[in-house]
Scaffold this motif. Structure first.
Motif, short mmCIF file in Angstrom:
data_model
loop_
_atom_site.label_atom_id
_atom_site.label_comp_id
_atom_site.label_asym_id
_atom_site.label_seq_id
_atom_site.Cartn_x
_atom_site.Cartn_y
_atom_site.Cartn_z
N LEU A 603 17.93 48.64 63.87
CA LEU A 603 18.36 48.61 65.62
C LEU A 603 19.49 49.73 65.65
CD1 LEU A 603 18.83 44.93 66.25
CD2 LEU A 603 17.07 46.45 67.05
N ARG A 604 20.28 50.01 64.77
CA ARG A 604 21.33 51.05 65.01
C ARG A 604 20.99 52.46 65.15
NH1 ARG A 604 24.74 53.01 59.87
NH2 ARG A 604 22.77 53.73 59.39
N SER A 605 19.60 52.69 64.79
CA SER A 605 18.94 54.04 64.52
C SER A 605 18.44 54.49 66.07
CB SER A 605 17.94 54.23 63.61
OG SER A 605 16.84 53.39 63.98
N THR A 606 18.29 53.11 66.82
CA THR A 606 17.99 53.49 68.21
C THR A 606 18.91 53.84 69.24
OG1 THR A 606 18.08 51.32 69.03
CG2 THR A 606 16.13 51.88 68.15
N GLN A 607 20.13 53.50 68.88
CA GLN A 607 21.37 53.92 69.71
C GLN A 607 21.93 55.28 69.56
OE1 GLN A 607 22.44 51.28 72.09
NE2 GLN A 607 20.32 50.55 71.30
N THR A 608 21.34 56.26 69.93
CA THR A 608 21.54 57.58 69.85
C THR A 608 22.48 58.09 70.76
OG1 THR A 608 19.88 58.36 71.14
CG2 THR A 608 19.27 58.10 68.64
N GLY A 609 22.77 57.57 71.85
CA GLY A 609 23.55 57.86 72.96
C GLY A 609 22.95 58.92 73.79
N ARG A 610 21.70 59.28 73.46
CA ARG A 610 20.93 60.34 74.35
C ARG A 610 20.29 59.59 75.45
NH1 ARG A 610 21.05 65.09 71.82
NH2 ARG A 610 21.84 64.85 69.86
N VAL A 611 20.68 59.91 76.75
CA VAL A 611 20.40 59.03 77.80
C VAL A 611 18.84 59.21 78.26
CG1 VAL A 611 20.55 58.98 80.38
CG2 VAL A 611 22.48 59.27 79.06
N ARG A 612 18.31 60.49 77.94
CA ARG A 612 16.84 60.76 78.08
C ARG A 612 16.17 60.13 77.17
NH1 ARG A 612 15.87 66.63 78.52
NH2 ARG A 612 17.11 66.56 76.66
N TRP A 613 16.64 59.90 76.10
CA TRP A 613 15.56 59.00 75.03
C TRP A 613 15.48 57.65 75.55
CZ3 TRP A 613 12.12 59.12 71.61
CH2 TRP A 613 11.89 60.26 70.72
N TYR A 614 16.82 57.02 76.09
CA TYR A 614 16.59 55.66 76.61
C TYR A 614 15.56 55.61 77.88
CZ TYR A 614 21.25 55.29 74.08
OH TYR A 614 22.04 54.92 73.21
N ALA A 615 15.86 56.48 78.56
CA ALA A 615 14.93 56.74 79.91
C ALA A 615 13.55 56.53 79.46
CB ALA A 615 15.00 57.76 80.76
N ALA A 616 13.27 57.42 78.42
CA ALA A 616 11.80 57.63 77.63
C ALA A 616 11.35 56.18 77.25
CB ALA A 616 11.59 58.55 76.92
N VAL A 617 12.00 55.72 76.65
CA VAL A 617 11.79 54.43 75.91
C VAL A 617 11.50 53.32 76.93
CG1 VAL A 617 12.34 52.45 74.35
CG2 VAL A 617 13.06 54.72 73.66
N VAL A 618 12.24 53.40 78.07
CA VAL A 618 12.12 52.21 79.14
C VAL A 618 10.86 52.54 79.74
CG1 VAL A 618 12.89 51.67 81.39
CG2 VAL A 618 14.57 52.12 79.70
N VAL A 619 10.57 53.92 79.82
CA VAL A 619 9.18 54.24 80.53
C VAL A 619 8.00 53.76 79.66
CG1 VAL A 619 7.55 56.26 81.30
CG2 VAL A 619 9.96 56.33 81.90
N ALA A 620 8.13 54.18 78.32
CA ALA A 620 7.06 53.68 77.36
C ALA A 620 6.88 52.51 77.45
CB ALA A 620 7.40 54.28 76.01
N GLY A 621 8.04 51.64 77.50
CA GLY A 621 8.05 50.11 77.33
C GLY A 621 7.28 49.67 78.69
#
Lengths: 632, 82
Positions: A603-621
């Motif tokens: 789980l730690r590896s997902t917390q990169t601090g890069r906002v666009r990755w978060y957004a992309a993961v939200v979209v993918a989900g």
């Protein structure tokens, strides 16, 4: 006046609470005022109570103050009640008075220490617990105080906790006394199942009624022996004496108050308090006498070989408590309490004197590195010599002579006495005289080996002078028949403890016994003089042969008891703990921790601090779940 | 939505967000109209309020980030500590 008795333990307890809660915020002056002041107040109240007790004795020479019922479980109703009789009165006076003098001394002795308020908080909780132990009306309350003093002893031995050795010494004291405490609590259970009460006076009456008629057999002996076990643990008697020499790791005032004057005599008090049980069981009583006699000789030999002045005093304490046990064992109850009183004065004095010396010599404990301090520290020299003479029993003048002489005489002449016990006690007196004067000669005579860096101030000098005064005059309240026959102390005690019963047809008179005691005192003095002052080469002569050296090492190591316990108890338990380190339960919890840790890594590896990755993961989900919802 | 994912400038990301919010609002209004009910328009008013609040907070954050890092690059914000 007598109803003020609750204040006596309450005042030190209040002092403890105050110092524990606000201590670090108070100035040092305030801490000293509170810490020593509450004990002074407690001592003043005790003297008032004692005065009123003596001038208008309560009926039955005892007074009970019932505070409240502690608990009420199925007929078991221990009360919070204080019981005052001559025995507890004397103990209480000694604890509060000597306690105050030692607190006063500590205000200067501990002045440079970081844990100033912590020290006084611990000392106050000690005094409070000790008073609960003494004044407790039932054995459960006594046990509460008993554990309280054990706790404060632990805290004070490990007071300088940054040194792991001190922590080890504190744990050792705690474990070893725990062995005795366990025996004692089993003894309490046994008494409760037999009599259904733990209130001491009730218990004694019932024991007397039930066991006095028919021969009690094993149960009375078992109860007596279990209580003796508890007493042995707390009072550092054979075979549980190993903790006391290590307890010297604590600050010197602690050693004076807890490990010499008061706490270690709790076992003596316990046996005196439950004397009826021991009178009913000759076996248990004989065991007390034998333990005492054996301990006083064993510890006497060890005291002779120590180089550390405090350890020498510690073994001396063990040996002197051995005398008290011997007196209890032969049925000379008041002689034991008499020796407790004089011992409290002179042993506290010796420890405080040793504290002055140690502080004067850069915290040096080795007597062989001191010497010639007679001129530099006159107050310490004179008071230490007075205390030492009292300990060794300088005839006619000192308190120790009268109390020890009485015990030695009782060991022969009392109901439970025997020539063997008498001989052991006399031999112990010889050892006492040798090791005492060895200490005095090595420390204060000879050539100076270290410079004096700190001289005691008023707060350290006055208490030792007061104690020196009492170490001399406290003996005059009880003198043998041919020296005036004053019997103030034993008359007072006889209201609480039975008189020693003399046995018939004695081959020796009291005069003869005292003469022998005088003789061994001077013999010890002369031996110490030749060995440690006149011809130090004699020491070499004795320790040079292999046998002499081995014997010296054997005595020095407390008769190898530490080694034995290490091999028999400590190592097997450590081994058992080691092989059980990863058993099934440990493995299960270890696995839970490992799985959690693995999840954390993912789980730690997902917390990169890069906002666009978060957004992309939200979209993918979102896409994924919409797809699932649509096609499933 | 593509703007949100590919842009690195925070202002553009915020603008993309606004566009997305408005698109969602438009969808509500259209759905409400096609069902002949006012609920879609009520929802749009809610969305407007939320968007206004979000922009207020978002712009404040953007300002602070700019003060701190002298840039509007979102990837720099991954260095945030404590």
């Amino acid at each position: 006046m007598l109803d003020l008795v609750w204040l006596i333990p309450a005042l030190p307890l209040a002092g403890f609470l105050l110092l524990a809660l606000f201590g670090p915020r108070l100035s040092r002056r305030a801490v000293a005022l509170v810490g020593a002041g509450v004990v002074l107040a407690s001592a003043v109240v005790s003297w008032l109570v004692a005065f009123s007790f003596l001038t208008s004795p309560p009926p039955g020479a005892s007074y009970t103050q019932n505070l409240w019922t502690w608990m009420d479980v199925a007929g078991f109703q221990p009360r919070m009640a204080l019981y005052l009789d001559p025995l507890s009165l004397v103990m209480m006076l000694v604890v509060t008075s000597v306690g105050f003098l030692i607190h006063w001394y500590s205000t200067e002795f501990m002045a440079g220490d970081e844990g100033y308020s912590r020290f006084f908080a611990y000392m106050n909780i000690f005094v409070a617990s000790m008073l609960v132990l003494i004044l407790g009306d039932n054995l459960l309350l006594l046990y509460l105080g008993w554990e309280g003093v054990g706790l404060s002893s632990y805290l004070l031995i490990g007071f300088w906790y940054t040194d792991p050795a001190n922590g080890r010494a504190a744990r050792k004291a705690f474990y070893v006394t725990r062995v005795g405490d366990t025996a004692m609590s089993v003894g309490l259970f046994l008494l409760f199942t037999q009599f259904g009460t733990l209130q001491i006076q009730d218990l004694m009456r019932k024991a007397h009624d039930q066991w006095g008629m028919v021969p009690p057999g094993g149960i009375a002996t078992a109860a007596g022996l279990l209580l003796l076990g508890g007493a042995c643990g707390k009072s550092a008697q054979l075979p549980l004496q190993v903790w006391l020499p290590d307890a010297m790791a604590g600050p010197t005032p602690t050693s004076a108050l807890i490990h010499a004057a008061t706490m270690v005599t709790a076992g003596v008090y316990l046996i005196a308090r439950t004397h009826v049980l021991f009178e009913l069981s000759p076996t248990a009583e004989l065991a007390v006498a034998v333990v005492g006699a054996a301990t006083l000789i064993v510890a006497g030999f060890s005291a002779m070989t120590q180089w550390d002045i405090k350890k020498s005093l510690a073994f001396s304490t063990i040996s002197q408590i051995g005398y008290m046990f011997l007196a209890l064992g032969v049925g000379a109850w008041s002689a034991a309490i008499f020796h407790f009183v004089t011992h409290a004065f002179f042993k506290a004095l010796l420890f405080l004197g040793a504290g002055i010396v140690i502080e004067a010599c850069h915290h040096e404990h080795s007597m062989f590195k001191m010497g010639g301090l007679r001129k530099e520290l006159p107050v310490a020299f004179w008071t230490f010599t007075i205390g030492g003479c009292s300990l060794a029993g300088l005839p006619l003048v000192t308190a120790g002579f009268y109390s020890k002489g009485l015990i030695i005489w009782s060991a022969y002449a009392s109901k439970g006495g025997a020539l063997g016990l008498w001989a052991a006690a006399v031999f112990g007196a010889l050892l006492t005289s040798i090791y005492t004067f060895r200490m005095i000669f090595l420390t204060f005579f000879g050539e100076a080996k270290s410079e004096v860096v700190k001289r005691p101030g008023t707060a350290m000098k006055v208490p030792v002078m007061i104690l020196a005064f009492f170490a001399v005059v406290a003996g005059f309240v009880e003198t043998p028949g041919f020296l005036g026959g004053v019997r103030v102390f034993s008359d007072f005690m006889s209201q609480a403890l039975p008189d020693a019963v003399p046995r018939g047809s004695l081959a020796m008179s009291e005069w003869g016994s005292e003469a022998v005691v005088t003789l061994v005192f001077f013999a010890g003095l002369v031996i110490a003089y030749y060995f440690f002052l006149k011809k130090p080469a004699l020491q070499e002569f004795v320790t040079a042969p292999a046998a002499g050296r081995a014997l010296h090492r054997f005595w020095f190591s407390d008769w190898g008891m530490d080694w034995l316990y290490d091999k028999v108890f400590v190592q097997p338990i450590l081994w058992f703990a080691r092989i059980n380190k990863s058993d099934f339960i440990d493995a299960f919890y270890g696995a839970v921790a490992a799985v959690t840790r693995a999840l954390w890594v993912i789980l730690r590896s997902t917390q990169t601090g890069r906002v666009r990755w978060y957004a992309a993961v939200v979209v993918a989900g979102t896409v994924l779940f919409v797809a699932l919802a649509l096609y499933l | 939505m593509i703007g949100l994912l590919v842009r690195r400038n925070l202002l553009f990301i915020l603008m993309s967000l606004e566009v997305m919010v408005n698109a969602a609002g438009l969808a509500f209004v259209v759905a409400g109209a096609s069902h002949g009910q006012a609920d879609g328009q009520v929802m749009f008013i809610f969305i407007l309020a939320v968007a206004a609040a979000e922009v207020a907070v978002g712009l404040a954050l953007v300002l602070l980030l700019y003060h701190r890092y002298r840039t509007l690059d979102v990837d720099m914000a991954s260095q945030l500590r404590g």
